[in-house]
Motif scaffolding. Structure first.
Motif, PDB file in Angstrom:
ATOM      1  N   UNK A 144      29.698  31.481  39.350  1.00  0.00           N
ATOM      2  CA  UNK A 144      28.861  31.494  38.156  1.00  0.00           C
ATOM      3  C   UNK A 144      28.122  32.819  38.007  1.00  0.00           C
ATOM      4  N   UNK A 145      27.887  33.496  39.124  1.00  0.00           N
ATOM      5  CA  UNK A 145      27.176  34.776  39.082  1.00  0.00           C
ATOM      6  C   UNK A 145      28.108  35.954  38.810  1.00  0.00           C
ATOM      7  N   UNK A 146      29.418  35.668  38.703  1.00  0.00           N
ATOM      8  CA  UNK A 146      30.377  36.732  38.424  1.00  0.00           C
ATOM      9  C   UNK A 146      31.023  37.335  39.652  1.00  0.00           C
ATOM     10  N   UNK A 147      30.719  36.788  40.855  1.00  0.00           N
ATOM     11  CA  UNK A 147      31.332  37.302  42.080  1.00  0.00           C
ATOM     12  C   UNK A 147      32.762  36.802  42.210  1.00  0.00           C
ATOM     13  N   UNK A 148      33.644  37.653  42.705  1.00  0.00           N
ATOM     14  CA  UNK A 148      35.045  37.279  42.923  1.00  0.00           C
ATOM     15  C   UNK A 148      35.217  36.717  44.343  1.00  0.00           C
ATOM     16  N   UNK A 149      36.046  35.676  44.448  1.00  0.00           N
ATOM     17  CA  UNK A 149      36.237  35.053  45.752  1.00  0.00           C
ATOM     18  C   UNK A 149      36.768  36.061  46.765  1.00  0.00           C
ATOM     19  N   UNK A 150      37.665  36.945  46.310  1.00  0.00           N
ATOM     20  CA  UNK A 150      38.063  38.074  47.132  1.00  0.00           C
ATOM     21  C   UNK A 150      37.359  39.313  46.596  1.00  0.00           C
ATOM     22  N   UNK A 151      36.565  39.989  47.409  1.00  0.00           N
ATOM     23  CA  UNK A 151      36.383  39.808  48.850  1.00  0.00           C
ATOM     24  C   UNK A 151      35.107  39.055  49.241  1.00  0.00           C
ATOM     25  N   UNK A 152      34.371  38.518  48.229  1.00  0.00           N
ATOM     26  CA  UNK A 152      33.026  37.990  48.496  1.00  0.00           C
ATOM     27  C   UNK A 152      33.004  36.895  49.557  1.00  0.00           C
ATOM     28  N   UNK A 153      33.929  35.933  49.466  1.00  0.00           N
ATOM     29  CA  UNK A 153      33.941  34.818  50.415  1.00  0.00           C
ATOM     30  C   UNK A 153      34.032  35.300  51.853  1.00  0.00           C
ATOM     31  N   UNK A 154      34.868  36.294  52.095  1.00  0.00           N
ATOM     32  CA  UNK A 154      35.170  36.736  53.457  1.00  0.00           C
ATOM     33  C   UNK A 154      34.079  37.612  54.074  1.00  0.00           C
ATOM     34  N   UNK A 155      33.205  38.136  53.237  1.00  0.00           N
ATOM     35  CA  UNK A 155      32.098  38.915  53.798  1.00  0.00           C
ATOM     36  C   UNK A 155      30.796  38.113  53.755  1.00  0.00           C
ATOM     37  N   UNK A 156      30.748  37.065  52.938  1.00  0.00           N
ATOM     38  CA  UNK A 156      29.555  36.212  52.896  1.00  0.00           C
ATOM     39  C   UNK A 156      29.490  35.332  54.134  1.00  0.00           C
ATOM     40  N   UNK A 157      30.621  34.729  54.486  1.00  0.00           N
ATOM     41  CA  UNK A 157      30.681  33.943  55.723  1.00  0.00           C
ATOM     42  C   UNK A 157      30.935  34.921  56.864  1.00  0.00           C
ATOM     43  N   UNK A 158      29.888  35.357  57.488  1.00  0.00           N
ATOM     44  CA  UNK A 158      30.021  36.364  58.548  1.00  0.00           C
ATOM     45  C   UNK A 158      30.135  35.689  59.911  1.00  0.00           C
ATOM     46  N   UNK A 159      29.003  35.323  60.488  1.00  0.00           N
ATOM     47  CA  UNK A 159      28.985  34.846  61.871  1.00  0.00           C
ATOM     48  C   UNK A 159      29.765  33.552  62.082  1.00  0.00           C
ATOM     49  N   UNK A 160      29.933  32.749  61.060  1.00  0.00           N
ATOM     50  CA  UNK A 160      30.659  31.497  61.233  1.00  0.00           C
ATOM     51  C   UNK A 160      32.151  31.672  61.390  1.00  0.00           C
ATOM     52  N   UNK A 161      32.696  32.830  60.973  1.00  0.00           N
ATOM     53  CA  UNK A 161      34.138  33.068  61.053  1.00  0.00           C
ATOM     54  C   UNK A 161      34.463  34.294  61.896  1.00  0.00           C
ATOM     55  N   UNK A 162      33.916  35.441  61.536  1.00  0.00           N
ATOM     56  CA  UNK A 162      34.123  36.655  62.325  1.00  0.00           C
ATOM     57  C   UNK A 162      32.945  37.581  62.050  1.00  0.00           C
ATOM     58  N   UNK A 163      32.460  38.213  63.098  1.00  0.00           N
ATOM     59  CA  UNK A 163      31.289  39.075  62.960  1.00  0.00           C
ATOM     60  C   UNK A 163      31.378  40.234  63.934  1.00  0.00           C
ATOM     61  N   UNK A 164      31.315  41.447  63.405  1.00  0.00           N
ATOM     62  CA  UNK A 164      31.331  42.615  64.276  1.00  0.00           C
ATOM     63  C   UNK A 164      30.143  42.668  65.193  1.00  0.00           C
TER      64      UNK A 164
END
Length: 569
Positions: free
Chosen positions: A286-306
């Motif tokens: 709704x805010x205009x964010x695209x699922x790629x790449x937003x989803x993959x950088x929003x979920x950081x520590x739960x999936x992968x985190x440098x």
């Protein structure tokens, strides 16, 4: 979707991954239970401290399980719970846990060197300097985001009418008690050698006393005051010996984490909630964010985190007493964090149902629906509502749960402050200390390095975590990409198989560079559209985004060049 079923399926998938894929990695790379680890060989009582696998596991998990597994999944639910859950499971098993275990493994096999030291040995000095500069900039973003969230959660006064918020104040009081008790506990364990069972019983007893004391005597400070307090705390956490504050606090905090996860699981079992949020909302939010790449950088520590790789190589590797402990510490702790992220999805995804069913008290309902309600607050309210079915008063439950999730961020804060200090020092270190200039000695002084790190972290925190989080997520995942590439070089040079890292590292590189590019575009576009430009928010974020892109590309270039040219030994 039934929340209990989703949780059960996720637990089965993560447990199977540990037994099958985790042990496959361990067997493929190889461990030597009889080898003398860096913690044993270089024991100094400060950084190199041989510890039991449960103590190191406690340190690793409590350090990596910060605000990420709570904040990231909640924000990602704007795309629906299905893509959120899928990325947590796939990312956690094949991306995050592999990176965490790989960084810990490489460090232990390299005499406890940090990722920067490993890059220097296998890639070169230039790559090392660029990596440490990137790491230092990244730690500033983590400090800024987490400090702002903690201060906001501890804020004892309502932004609407100035009324007192007892749950927040009680959580803050408990957290302050935790610091004092952790120091005393550290001194006690240093002087008295007690068994693991006695240590655990004492730790649980202290936690109960702190919870009672904090609820009875809440501390009412404003968000600004708490921000100052948080930065003073992480300064001392950065410079004190590990055994004095960080290690005992991590040990005690692990009981909180386990208690929080158990409470959430038990609550889900008894309440049997239904995830009332949409399964999929579309490729654009709704805010205009695209699922790629937003989803993959929003979920950081739960999936992968440098960030996890820094914990693995900077601190945990210096505590491993036996190489056979690395799988549990590196791979296992990440999977447990993924489980926590799934729990967050189930709990927060059920809030709409809880409100409509009238389960929440008026106070808790207002906390959830209030403008600017943090993911911490939403998760705390959800778990509190679940466990209230067992007879626990919601007024007590929200205090305890708020403290639990705040502890997640505080443990990451004190870890990242130390890592930021170490990165800054290593950035300016010279091989021969006798050749160091006066300026060099100042820059590598741990107190100066900590102060300069926290100063810039504070400036960034003024922009608020909502503005910092997208940039933090991008930098975090770009760091993961660089670490995975560097680990591929390490594995190839040392004659080990590293093909399982190729897809994760390329995926994260494309995702993060795309995200950072969008961040730069959005900041510049907003500037051109509105004609206004705030340097302390937009200006610093723009500078950081450009620097991160440049450093990320340079480090990746050096890493890939070495990967393609090098031969197995």
């Amino acid at each position: 979707m039934n929340g209990l079923l989703l949780l059960a399926l996720s637990m089965v998938a993560l447990a199977a991954a540990y037994v099958i894929y985790g042990r496959y990695l361990e067997k493929t790379w190889g461990i030597d239970p009889k080898a003398k680890t860096p913690a044993v060989a270089n024991e100094d009582g400060v950084d190199f401290v041989p510890s039991s696998k449960w103590e190191v596991f406690a340190h690793q998990f409590s350090s990596i399980a910060g605000a990420g597994p709570v904040t990231g999944p909640v924000m990602a639910l704007m795309f629906g719970w299905v893509p959120t859950v899928l990325w947590i499971i796939v990312g956690g098993i094949f991306f995050g846990a592999v990176q965490d275990f790989g960084a810990l493994y490489a460090s232990v096999k390299s005499n406890g060197k940090s990722m920067g030291g490993i890059i220097e040995e296998y890639i070169g000095k230039t790559g090392k300097k660029l990596f440490f500069l990137f790491c230092w900039l990244f730690t500033l973003l983590v400090i800024a985001a987490f400090a702002d969230m903690v201060a906001g959660t501890f804020n004892g006064f309502s932004a609407v009418d100035g009324s007192k918020l007892q749950p927040n104040a009680a959580a803050a009081s408990i957290s302050m008690l935790y610091i004092v008790v952790a120091i005393a506990f550290g001194f006690f364990l240093k002087k008295r050698h007690v068994s693991g069972k006695v240590q655990a019983m004492l730790g649980i007893g202290l936690i109960v006393l702190m919870l009672i004391g904090g609820i009875a005597f809440p501390i009412y400070f404003s968000k600004t005051t708490w921000l100052y307090v948080v930065f003073v705390y992480i300064f001392f956490a950065s410079v004190t010996p590990m055994w004095l504050l960080k290690q005992p606090r991590d040990y005690l905090t692990t009981f909180l984490f386990v208690g929080m996860i158990v409470a959430a699981v038990v609550g889900v079992l008894f309440y049997n909630p239904t995830i009332s949020l949409p399964a999929f909302t579309g490729f654009t939010s709704e805010t205009g964010s695209y699922m790629f790449p937003t989803l993959f950088i929003t979920i950081a520590c739960g999936a992968v985190s440098g960030f996890h790789s820094l914990v693995s190589s900077e601190t945990s590797s210096k505590q491993i007493k036996n190489e056979k402990d690395m799988l549990q510490v590196g791979y296992g702790s990440m999977l447990l964090e993924s489980l926590l992220a799934i729990l967050v999805v189930v709990v927060v995804g059920s809030l709409t149902q809880l409100v409509s069913d009238g389960v929440l008290t008026d106070q808790l309902a207002s906390l959830v629906t209030a403008e600017g309600a943090t993911p911490f607050t939403k998760f705390s309210v959800g778990v509190t509502a679940f466990v209230s079915k067992l007879g626990l008063p919601q007024e007590w439950g929200i205090c305890i749960m708020t403290m639990f999730v705040s502890a997640l961020a505080l443990t990451s804060l004190d870890a990242v402050a130390r890592i930021g200090r170490l990165s800054f020092q290593e950035l300016f270190e010279v091989e021969n200390s006798q050749e160091a200039s006066g300026l060099n000695k100042i820059l590598t002084n741990k107190y100066f390095a900590t102060l300069i790190t926290l100063f810039f972290g504070y400036l960034l925190s003024l922009g608020g975590y909502n503005n910092i989080w997208p940039l933090f997520g991008s930098a975090n995942q770009l760091l993961a990409a660089m670490v995975l590439i560097s680990l591929s070089v390490f594995l190839k040079v040392t004659g080990r198989k590293g093909f399982m890292l190729y897809i994760p590292m390329c995926t994260m590189l494309v995702v993060t560079l795309s995200s950072l590019g969008l961040s730069v575009y959005n900041i510049v576009n907003a500037w051109m559209t509105t004609g206004t430009f705030d340097f302390l928010t937009s200006g610093l974020q723009l500078i950081f985004a450009i620097l991160l892109i440049a450093l990320g590309v340079l480090v990746a270039f050096f890493d890939f060049r070495k990967l393609f040219k090098t031969k197995k030994v």
